[in-house]
Structure formats: structure tokens, C-alpha cells
Design an enzyme around this catalytic site. Sequence first.
Site, PDB file in Angstrom:
ATOM      1  N   LYS A  55       0.847  -1.204   0.000  1.00 38.42           N
ATOM      2  CA  LYS A  55       0.000   0.000   0.000  1.00 38.42           C
ATOM      3  C   LYS A  55       0.878   1.248   0.000  1.00 38.42           C
ATOM      4  O   LYS A  55       0.610   2.205  -0.738  1.00 38.42           O
ATOM      5  CB  LYS A  55      -0.914   0.009   1.237  1.00 38.42           C
ATOM      6  CG  LYS A  55      -2.032  -1.019   1.168  1.00 38.42           C
ATOM      7  CD  LYS A  55      -2.713  -1.210   2.526  1.00 38.42           C
ATOM      8  CE  LYS A  55      -3.739  -2.332   2.468  1.00 38.42           C
ATOM      9  NZ  LYS A  55      -4.267  -2.712   3.787  1.00 38.42           N
ATOM     10  N   GLN A  99      -4.182  -1.675  10.488  1.00 43.03           N
ATOM     11  CA  GLN A  99      -4.179  -2.963   9.785  1.00 43.03           C
ATOM     12  C   GLN A  99      -4.718  -4.076  10.686  1.00 43.03           C
ATOM     13  O   GLN A  99      -4.251  -4.245  11.820  1.00 43.03           O
ATOM     14  CB  GLN A  99      -2.751  -3.275   9.310  1.00 43.03           C
ATOM     15  CG  GLN A  99      -2.625  -4.513   8.462  1.00 43.03           C
ATOM     16  CD  GLN A  99      -3.309  -4.391   7.093  1.00 43.03           C
ATOM     17  OE1 GLN A  99      -3.238  -3.354   6.436  1.00 43.03           O
ATOM     18  NE2 GLN A  99      -3.970  -5.454   6.674  1.00 43.03           N
ATOM     19  N   ASP A 122     -10.495   2.827   5.142  1.00 39.88           N
ATOM     20  CA  ASP A 122     -10.862   1.407   5.001  1.00 39.88           C
ATOM     21  C   ASP A 122     -12.374   1.243   4.882  1.00 39.88           C
ATOM     22  O   ASP A 122     -12.846   0.172   4.491  1.00 39.88           O
ATOM     23  CB  ASP A 122     -10.387   0.605   6.232  1.00 39.88           C
ATOM     24  CG  ASP A 122      -9.103  -0.158   5.960  1.00 39.88           C
ATOM     25  OD1 ASP A 122      -8.800  -0.404   4.771  1.00 39.88           O
ATOM     26  OD2 ASP A 122      -8.411  -0.501   6.936  1.00 39.88           O
TER      27      ASP A 122
END
Length: 297
Positions: A55, A99, A122
Site C-alpha cells: 500500500k 491494519q 478502510d
Amino acid sequence: MSSPLILDGKIASIALLDQLQQQVTQAVASGKRAPHLVAVIVGNNGASETYVASKAAHSEKIGIQSTIRRLPAEVSEADLLAVVAELNQDPEVDGFIVQLPLPAHISEAAVTNAIDWRKDVDGFHPENVGRLAKNLPSYVSATPLGIVKMLEHYQVETAGKHCVIVGRSNIVGMPMALLMQRNAYPGNCTVTVCHSRTPDLAYHTRQADILIAALGKPRFVTAEMVKPGAVVIDVGITRVPDASKKSGYAVVGDVDFAAVAPITSAITPVPGGVGLMTIAALIQNTVNGWVAFGAGQ
Ligand code: NAP
């Protein structure tokens, strides 16, 4: 039947990233601060490290500032929530992700819900899920958004089609169902959502004009479960032992690609399909946030 169209995540993600790069480059040339994405990693999970590094690399390549915040596996929930609060307040941060998975002593829901929804790239915060359900501007979970971008790229017709989704998770199946049934393109499908309690799963999957497999069971979807001519989107990513590979494993999807591909009209490969679109979609969310709430306005 003619060979299927391969819905290539590399081609579609490069097209999307090129577009985002142009948008960022033009804004920065006009004096605006570049978008800034922060990823928080807790502990030393190898898969998380790989995802976050990828990412970050893709973000930087298109001119997005990327920061990785590493916290030890023993960090308390309170200390992690303090980092979230700090990032929520930081005007130089447009979006951030924590994460997952997190260590067992930390509540993922508590952390997800603490993120300011305007920075929740997200798309896991209840505000964003609710906004998606009400068709309001929102961050959409990156994997379903990436699939939508893939369908757009290849101009796959969706209106009036029957879309069957296998899996109802908060991050894939559920938002995917909301997207495919909305009154927009891609969308306007009649949607069926299947899960582990669905009897005669193959009966349902065989009805699908568009079949989205997101159950996390390697090569689970066989040719007998697919209607000839269907579009098949394979979300699964599982490492299976493979002595022929240097790494000792192969990455496979939820669809038995070799058997299923020949009867489809279009199909995503694994690897090289949905995974690459997921990263591009996260970057799209970051740029959207920077435009909507940050320096990119
Ligand atoms: P998850 O949270 O484990 O959800 C799996 C879903 O599949 C659940 O709804 C489950 O039903 C359903 N399911 C499991 N076994 C089934 C069966 N035999 N028949 C019918 N339904 C079944 O997984 P997830 O996070 O959604 O991820 C799914 C897969 O996608 C995984 O392989 C994951 O690694 C992959 N993934 C890939 C990307 C990417 O970027 N390509 C991103 C995210 C996830 P219940 O609800 O009844 O338990």
C-alpha cells in the site's frame, strides 16, 4: 464457447492509479499539499507487513505521502486508541488505516469505531457503512470498491443481472451486496447473498449472471457450480502448500480457475485480479478524503 475475458487487475489498477496520479500531480503543482495516508501496524504479522508495504509503495509512486506507524504486539488497547485519537486530530493526515487483524487483547470494533469516519479510508466505521447503505457519499471498503472499479474498467454490464455473492463479511460480502443492488452503475442487480448456512449453495451459484466468491476456501467453486457464460469475480486469497514453488506455497482463489474459466464469459485471476484493485481502491479513498475534507479541496 470462446475464451473468457480475463479481468486483469494489473491493467485495471494501473489505469485507476494513473488517473489518481494525474489528479494529485495537478493539485500539488497548483500549490496544494499532497495527500497523506498513515498505516498503523500492531505486532509482527508477516502478511500485514506485506500488505502495508505494498500500500505504501503504490501510494508513494503516485505522489501520496505515506507513513507507517509500528506499535509493539503488547501495546494496550488504551494506547492504541490514543494513537487513533492523535491521527484523528492531525490536520496533516487525510486518511489512516489500522491494519487488521489486531492481537486478541484488543477489540477490533473498539478501534474501528474510534476512527473519525472522515479519515476512515478502510470504510469499516459504522458511519461509512450506514452512509453506503443510504447511498450517501462515503468511504467504501477497499475490496468491494476495487471490484466495482474493475467492472467499470471492463464495462461489464450489470443492470438487470442476477448477482450472487458467496460470503457476508463486513469487509467484503455485505458492502458488495449493497453496491451491486444500488441504483447506479455498476449496480442495479438482483442480489442473492449466500453464507455457510445456505443449503444447496450450488443451486444459488448456478443462477448467477455475476458470481462473486468471497468465502476464503481455496478452489471451492467448481465448474458444476457456475452457469455457462457467467462473469466470475474471485476474491479469495489463500496460501496452499506447493512444492513446485520456491516459496513452498501458491496463492489461490476461491474458484477452481482452470476448470471454471473455460465456461465463463469473464473471470478474475488469482493472483493478479481483485487483490491489486483493493490497493488501488484504498488509494482512491485517500484521494477522495483529501479532496472532501483535506488540503485537496
Ligand atoms: P470471512 O470474514 O471469513 O467471511 C467468509 C464468509 O464466507 C462468511 O460470510 C462465511 O459464512 C462464508 N462462508 C464460509 N464458508 C462457506 C461455505 N462453505 N459456503 C458458503 N459460505 C461460506 O472472510 P473475508 O474477510 O470476507 O474474506 C474472504 C476471502 O477473501 C478470504 O480468502 C480473504 O483472504 C479474501 N480477501 C481478499 C481480499 C483481496 O484484496 N483480494 C481482501 C479481503 C479478503 P458465515 O458468515 O456463515 O460464517
